[in-house]
Design a protein around this motif. Structure first.
Motif, PDB file in Angstrom:
ATOM      1  N   ARG A  49      -0.751   8.160  -2.192  1.00  0.00           N
ATOM      2  CA  ARG A  49       0.716   8.120  -2.277  1.00  0.00           C
ATOM      3  C   ARG A  49       1.154   7.219  -3.426  1.00  0.00           C
ATOM      4  NH1 ARG A  49      -0.255   5.245   2.761  1.00  0.00           N
ATOM      5  NH2 ARG A  49       0.055   3.035   2.355  1.00  0.00           N
ATOM      6  N   ASP A  50       2.427   7.305  -3.784  1.00  0.00           N
ATOM      7  CA  ASP A  50       2.955   6.591  -4.943  1.00  0.00           C
ATOM      8  C   ASP A  50       3.501   5.204  -4.620  1.00  0.00           C
ATOM      9  OD1 ASP A  50       5.321   7.163  -3.636  1.00  0.00           O
ATOM     10  OD2 ASP A  50       6.201   8.309  -5.291  1.00  0.00           O
ATOM     11  N   HIS A  51       3.267   4.732  -3.410  1.00  0.00           N
ATOM     12  CA  HIS A  51       3.764   3.401  -3.031  1.00  0.00           C
ATOM     13  C   HIS A  51       2.900   2.816  -1.919  1.00  0.00           C
ATOM     14  CE1 HIS A  51       5.393   5.991   0.085  1.00  0.00           C
ATOM     15  NE2 HIS A  51       5.491   4.908   0.834  1.00  0.00           N
ATOM     16  N   ASP A  52       2.978   1.518  -1.756  1.00  0.00           N
ATOM     17  CA  ASP A  52       2.308   0.842  -0.648  1.00  0.00           C
ATOM     18  C   ASP A  52       2.956  -0.521  -0.458  1.00  0.00           C
ATOM     19  OD1 ASP A  52       0.429   0.598   1.430  1.00  0.00           O
ATOM     20  OD2 ASP A  52      -0.912  -0.558   0.159  1.00  0.00           O
ATOM     21  N   ALA A  55       5.850  -1.488  -2.790  1.00  0.00           N
ATOM     22  CA  ALA A  55       5.621  -1.537  -4.245  1.00  0.00           C
ATOM     23  C   ALA A  55       5.167  -0.170  -4.746  1.00  0.00           C
ATOM     24  CB  ALA A  55       4.565  -2.587  -4.575  1.00  0.00           C
ATOM     25  N   ASP A  56       5.552   0.151  -5.982  1.00  0.00           N
ATOM     26  CA  ASP A  56       5.145   1.410  -6.600  1.00  0.00           C
ATOM     27  C   ASP A  56       3.698   1.316  -7.068  1.00  0.00           C
ATOM     28  OD1 ASP A  56       7.674   2.512  -6.254  1.00  0.00           O
ATOM     29  OD2 ASP A  56       8.370   1.849  -8.226  1.00  0.00           O
ATOM     30  N   ASP A  58       0.702   2.722  -9.381  1.00  0.00           N
ATOM     31  CA  ASP A  58       0.445   3.486 -10.605  1.00  0.00           C
ATOM     32  C   ASP A  58      -0.933   4.138 -10.592  1.00  0.00           C
ATOM     33  OD1 ASP A  58       2.879   2.958 -11.738  1.00  0.00           O
ATOM     34  OD2 ASP A  58       2.133   1.482 -13.170  1.00  0.00           O
ATOM     35  N   ILE A  99      -2.020  10.026  -8.101  1.00  0.00           N
ATOM     36  CA  ILE A  99      -1.055  10.241  -7.031  1.00  0.00           C
ATOM     37  C   ILE A  99      -1.126  11.713  -6.623  1.00  0.00           C
ATOM     38  CG2 ILE A  99       1.389  10.119  -6.372  1.00  0.00           C
ATOM     39  CD1 ILE A  99      -0.033   7.365  -7.086  1.00  0.00           C
ATOM     40  N   GLN A 137      -5.827  -0.877  -5.776  1.00  0.00           N
ATOM     41  CA  GLN A 137      -4.526  -0.364  -6.196  1.00  0.00           C
ATOM     42  C   GLN A 137      -3.985  -1.191  -7.353  1.00  0.00           C
ATOM     43  OE1 GLN A 137      -2.272   1.311  -2.464  1.00  0.00           O
ATOM     44  NE2 GLN A 137      -2.670  -0.852  -2.122  1.00  0.00           N
ATOM     45  N   PHE A 139      -0.361  -1.762  -9.218  1.00  0.00           N
ATOM     46  CA  PHE A 139       1.063  -1.522  -9.013  1.00  0.00           C
ATOM     47  C   PHE A 139       1.816  -1.472 -10.338  1.00  0.00           C
ATOM     48  CE2 PHE A 139      -0.546  -3.594  -5.164  1.00  0.00           C
ATOM     49  CZ  PHE A 139      -0.182  -2.654  -4.218  1.00  0.00           C
ATOM     50  N   SER A 140       3.015  -0.905 -10.301  1.00  0.00           N
ATOM     51  CA  SER A 140       3.848  -0.757 -11.499  1.00  0.00           C
ATOM     52  C   SER A 140       4.171  -2.087 -12.163  1.00  0.00           C
ATOM     53  CB  SER A 140       5.159  -0.044 -11.146  1.00  0.00           C
ATOM     54  OG  SER A 140       4.888   1.268 -10.716  1.00  0.00           O
ATOM     55  N   ASP A 141       4.217  -3.164 -11.379  1.00  0.00           N
ATOM     56  CA  ASP A 141       4.529  -4.483 -11.948  1.00  0.00           C
ATOM     57  C   ASP A 141       3.305  -5.171 -12.545  1.00  0.00           C
ATOM     58  OD1 ASP A 141       3.082  -5.366  -9.760  1.00  0.00           O
ATOM     59  OD2 ASP A 141       4.770  -6.382  -8.791  1.00  0.00           O
TER      60      ASP A 141
END
Length: 150
Positions: A49-52, A55-56, A58, A99, A137, A139-141
């Motif tokens: 999935r695109d989040h967890d 948080a997004d 990537d 994703i 994972q 994350f986008s950040d």
């Protein structure tokens, strides 16, 4: 209790156990558990999935201990021993996934649907908690997280 052989667990119900670094096939797992005595087949597909945790996500990668496939087999045999399983299959992916990619596919066929649902739920839950597979994972950040999961 019905004494018909089809109401009982099969002799060798574990049909497919694998860890792969290539895309998984729902059709392959479903075919592996086909059994003419099964009135119910339950299938679980775990996807990236695109989040967890809010948080997004990537990127995601799975890695495993060399014993992971043997542990999957041990758990599958225990589920088959505790339920009237006609056929059972479980395949997990390792490596870098995108994703929407399939991460795990499990299926169980039993004489009746309730038994199939129960056995499939037990199989995926025990795999998630006991098999040494880890999820990394990103994350986008830019932060990262390792999670013990299946």
């Amino acid at each position: 209790m019905n004494d018909h052989p089809g109401e009982q667990a099969a002799q060798d119900p574990v049909k497919l156990i694998a860890i792969r670094d290539t895309p998984l096939s729902v059709d392959e797992v479903f075919r592996a558990v086909g059994d003419s005595a099964a009135g119910g087949t339950a299938l679980f597909v775990g996807t990236v999935r695109d989040h967890d945790g809010g948080a997004d996500v990537d990127r995601l990668g799975y890695s495993c201990h060399p014993s992971a496939e043997a542990e999957m087999r041990r758990i599958a045999e225990k589920v088959a021993a505790d339920h009237p399983v006609r056929a059972l299959a479980a395949v997990h992916r390792v490596g870098d996934l995108r994703i929407g990619d399939l991460a795990v596919v499990v299926a169980v066929s039993c004489p009746h649907r309730g038994e199939a649902f129960e056995a499939c739920r037990k199989l995926i839950d025990d795999l998630k908690h006991e098999v040494p597979i880890w999820k990394h994972q990103t994350f986008s950040d830019g932060t990262e997280e390792w999670v013990g999961a299946c």
